[in-house]
Design an enzyme around this catalytic site. Structure first.
Site, PDB file in Angstrom:
ATOM      1  N   GLY A 134       0.829  -1.205   0.000  1.00 52.47           N
ATOM      2  CA  GLY A 134       0.000   0.000   0.000  1.00 52.47           C
ATOM      3  C   GLY A 134       0.856   1.244   0.000  1.00 52.47           C
ATOM      4  O   GLY A 134       2.049   1.194  -0.300  1.00 52.47           O
ATOM      5  N   ASN A 135       0.249   2.380   0.314  1.00 53.37           N
ATOM      6  CA  ASN A 135       1.025   3.622   0.439  1.00 53.37           C
ATOM      7  C   ASN A 135       0.384   4.523   1.484  1.00 53.37           C
ATOM      8  O   ASN A 135      -0.663   4.196   2.037  1.00 53.37           O
ATOM      9  CB  ASN A 135       1.158   4.310  -0.926  1.00 53.37           C
ATOM     10  CG  ASN A 135      -0.180   4.691  -1.506  1.00 53.37           C
ATOM     11  OD1 ASN A 135      -0.895   5.519  -0.950  1.00 53.37           O
ATOM     12  ND2 ASN A 135      -0.550   4.058  -2.623  1.00 53.37           N
ATOM     13  N   HIS A 136       1.009   5.670   1.740  1.00 52.27           N
ATOM     14  CA  HIS A 136       0.606   6.524   2.864  1.00 52.27           C
ATOM     15  C   HIS A 136      -0.559   7.462   2.555  1.00 52.27           C
ATOM     16  O   HIS A 136      -0.891   8.301   3.382  1.00 52.27           O
ATOM     17  CB  HIS A 136       1.795   7.366   3.333  1.00 52.27           C
ATOM     18  CG  HIS A 136       2.847   6.563   4.020  1.00 52.27           C
ATOM     19  ND1 HIS A 136       2.588   5.848   5.166  1.00 52.27           N
ATOM     20  CD2 HIS A 136       4.153   6.349   3.726  1.00 52.27           C
ATOM     21  CE1 HIS A 136       3.690   5.237   5.553  1.00 52.27           C
ATOM     22  NE2 HIS A 136       4.653   5.521   4.691  1.00 52.27           N
ATOM     23  N   ALA A 143      -3.843   7.726  -5.013  1.00 60.20           N
ATOM     24  CA  ALA A 143      -2.462   7.266  -5.149  1.00 60.20           C
ATOM     25  C   ALA A 143      -2.524   5.780  -5.513  1.00 60.20           C
ATOM     26  O   ALA A 143      -2.524   4.916  -4.640  1.00 60.20           O
ATOM     27  CB  ALA A 143      -1.715   7.481  -3.848  1.00 60.20           C
TER      28      ALA A 143
END
Ligand code: CTP
Length: 398
Positions: free
Chosen positions: A208-210, A276
């Site tokens: 995943g990402n932030h 994102a």
């Protein structure tokens, strides 16, 4: 804004009917003339006397009122109204509306209404999620009726989830936006993406990402305030919308986000892709939890489909496409390259080098570059104000 507007308020049998009292009060305070029509079940939750007193008109339940000898003409009611609002709308009434059933005054008025119809559902989360209800809501939307999205929270059943009627203040704000009719984006459909995507490695792990989704949610809220009909496709996030009426579609992975976007793209006047999205996803997802073994472990990845680029390839002349770029070096050069590659009308550039910009913060600092390479740099602002700047650019171009 609601001054002199004639509103038929349909009240159904749901515990949320108690909120109809505040709703009537707020509508009357905003200058609207309110005619309450109740189902027989609604009377078990709130008395007609309460709603009649607040609306200063008898609350109608039956076709014929034996006490007064009055015949309540649904056709006249349907013609009288500038808007019909059904709040709370129960699962039962939604089903009857979707199939054209007409066994009470509320439904007969609905079928006779020539004005815009808005409905604010209220029910338990399992009823709201049932495919029958989902189909009924979609059918009503295909008739042009407007859904006022229920909220998430504690429900009368004690369960926690989606199905709670939007708050009276939100409903009145929504109606005001819609009925004032001269908002910059009234009648425009906008698709927004937000949040991260999660790419499964096995049943318990993901890449995943932030991204928090804050920027995308702020954009969706602002678009709704400006009168747009907003569909928000979001990856996993704890964010919620502040504006009612936003259609939220929850997805997890990049491929699910692509699928959802393709569903809503055709009818969209504008798309704002702030999600994102993962650029790579595991080639295979392990069916069982992967056990630790060797010192080193490799995951083979493959490229995801670039959603923005895919939409750019399909974009028609009358559609507007907005992309985001989060860069750490050669910011403007990279952003301009993305405008060309993805066929964008403009790009919102934020640099991780700017203090207060980027993931998880409540502020952002952006530069908008359009396809003619006209560039506007904005100060560090709240994400809500940044959303307003982005929406102003959309209004300018649409
Ligand atoms: N985007 C998308 N689908 C993807 C990847 C990105 O729709 N699979 C969209 C994002 O929502 C954003 C824009 O593309 O609006 C820019 O994404 P970014 O990841 O910065 O650009 P890339 O083209 O992936 O280039 P790079 O990773 O090399 O910077």
């Amino acid at each position: 804004m609601l001054n002199g507007k004639k509103i038929v308020l349909g009240v159904c049998g749901s515990i949320a009917a108690y909120k109809a009292a505040s709703l009537v009060r707020l509508l009357v305070k905003a200058g609207a003339k309110v005619q309450v029509v109740m189902t027989a079940d609604a009377v078990n939750f709130i008395t007609p006397l309460t709603l009649a007193t607040l609306s200063k008109k008898p609350a109608l339940v039956n076709y014929f009122e034996p006490a007064t000898g009055q015949w309540n003409n649904h056709v006249e009611l349907g013609l009288w109204a500038d808007a019909m609002l059904i709040a709370p709308a129960s699962a039962n009434t939604l089903a009857k509306m979707a199939t054209g059933q007409c066994d009470n005054l509320l439904l007969a008025t609905y079928l006779s209404a020539k004005c815009p119809v808005y409905f604010a559902p209220a029910m338990d989360l399992d009823m709201w999620k049932h495919p029958a209800t989902v189909n009924n809501v979609q059918k009503l939307q295909s008739y042009g009726n407007v859904l006022i999205q229920p909220g998430t929270g504690e429900l009368a059943s004690g369960l926690h989830g989606e199905g709670r009627m939007a708050e009276p203040e939100e409903i009145v704000q929504f109606l005001t936006n819609q009925l004032s009719g001269n908002l910059p984006l009234t009648g425009r459909k906008v698709l927004v993406t937000a949040g991260p995507t999660y790419e499964a490695i096995d049943p318990v792990r993901f890449i995943g990402n932030h991204s928090s989704g804050k920027m995308g949610f702020a954009i969706a809220d602002r678009l709704a305030v400006l009168g747009a009909e907003v569909t928000l496709v979001t990856g996993p996030t704890s964010q919620t919308n502040n504006q009612p009426g936003i259609k939220r579609v929850d997805v997890t992975s990049a491929s699910e986000m692509l699928e959802a976007c393709l569903m809503y793209f055709e009818t969209a006047d504008a798309c704002v892709m702030s999600a994102a999205v993962a650029d790579y996803t595991p080639v295979t997802v392990a069916p069982q939890k992967i056990k630790k073994q060797d010192q080193e472990f490799k995951i083979e990845l493959k490229k995801t489909t670039d959603i923005l680029r895919t939409l750019g390839e399909r974009k028609r002349k009358n559609q507007l496409l907005v992309g985001f770029a989060l860069e750490t070096q050669n910011e403007e050069e990279n952003a301009i390259e993305k405008i060309r590659k993805k066929n964008l009308d403009f790009i919102v550039l934020n640099s991780l080098n700017d203090q207060g910009a980027g993931f998880k913060t409540d502020t952002n600092k952006i530069t908008i570059i359009d396809q003619h390479l006209q560039k506007t740099t904005f100060d560090l602002k709240s994400k809500a104000d940044t959303a307003a700047d982005i929406c102003n650019k959309i209004i300018e171009l649409i």
